[in-house]
Design a protein around this motif. Structure first.
Motif, PDB file in Angstrom:
ATOM      1  N   GLY A  28      -0.829  -1.646  -4.413  1.00 50.51           N
ATOM      2  CA  GLY A  28       0.557  -1.973  -4.078  1.00 50.51           C
ATOM      3  C   GLY A  28       1.596  -1.172  -4.827  1.00 50.51           C
ATOM      4  N   SER A  77       6.628  -0.190  -6.999  1.00 50.70           N
ATOM      5  CA  SER A  77       5.918  -1.103  -6.102  1.00 50.70           C
ATOM      6  C   SER A  77       6.595  -1.149  -4.741  1.00 50.70           C
ATOM      7  CB  SER A  77       5.880  -2.506  -6.710  1.00 50.70           C
ATOM      8  OG  SER A  77       5.192  -2.505  -7.945  1.00 50.70           O
ATOM      9  N   ALA A 122       4.635  -5.849   0.723  1.00 49.57           N
ATOM     10  CA  ALA A 122       3.343  -6.051   1.378  1.00 49.57           C
ATOM     11  C   ALA A 122       3.405  -5.727   2.867  1.00 49.57           C
ATOM     12  CB  ALA A 122       2.882  -7.496   1.172  1.00 49.57           C
TER      13      ALA A 122
END
Length: 212
Positions: A126, A176, A179
């Protein structure tokens, strides 16, 4: 033709040249006649508007990054306008109506600060990370220069970036991503800005990643 109702200093009704006179609740007023606006929308105009819209779709999500990245490049214009101009001239490819963005040619920073060597990318758990070989002391490079990492999602026209976490001397930085980026293609750019903000490097296109 207009008609004067109360002498030469009074209001009038009707049209005199391009001026229209009338009254409302006893109050006289004048207004300019509406001019017809021609918008021929020639093929060249439509093509330019399409290029502008495409460039805007790329620049808009990264405006905060651009404000730093184009700070020293913008001359007598805003960082946003400088970035838009560069993108339209150098990054939009193809011919109308099939324009597209060449992300390998996009620049998210412009300047004279030295870039490091041996830049590499990685996508793990991620997070997109980029590493480099510290070249502090070469030309105007200092180990205190901040790394500016940007990951741009072409499908969603979204971006994540970091501008003040790591320095050149750290030899790496990561960012990051959400998702819901799974399956999307992400384009990665790296640049540097001096600690006092007076120098910025050109951005380097590090490559693309398809998020698993």
């Amino acid at each position: 033709m207009g008609t004067i109702k109360q002498g030469i200093l009074g209001g009038f009704s009707g049209k005199v040249g391009t001026v229209v006179g009338s009254s409302w609740k006893g109050i006289s007023y004048m207004r300019g006649q509406a001019q017809s606006v021609k918008n021929p929308r020639t093929a060249k105009q439509v093509a330019q508007r399409d290029k502008f819209s495409l460039a805007l779709s790329f620049i808009r999500p990264i405006q905060s990054f651009i404000q730093v990245g184009f700070k020293t490049y913008a001359q007598k214009q805003s960082e946003f306008n400088a970035a838009m101009s560069y993108t339209m001239k150098n990054v939009i490819k193809g011919t109308y109506p099939s324009f597209s963005i060449d992300y390998t040619k996009a620049m998210v920073a412009r300047g004279s600060l030295a870039l490091p060597m041996e830049v590499q990318k990685q996508n793990v758990s991620g997070q997109i990370s980029v590493s480099w070989a510290d070249n502090s002391g070469t030309a105007n490079a200092l180990d205190t220069d901040f790394a500016m990492l940007l990951a741009y999602n072409a499908e969603k026209q979204e971006a994540v970036y970091d501008m003040h976490t790591a320095c050149r001397g750290d030899e790496g930085v990561g960012v990051s991503y959400p998702a819901d980026w799974s399956g999307d293609t992400v384009h990665i750019y790296l640049a540097f800005v001096s600690e006092d903000g007076t120098l910025v490097s050109d951005s380097e296109y590090v490559g693309s990643e398809t998020i698993a």
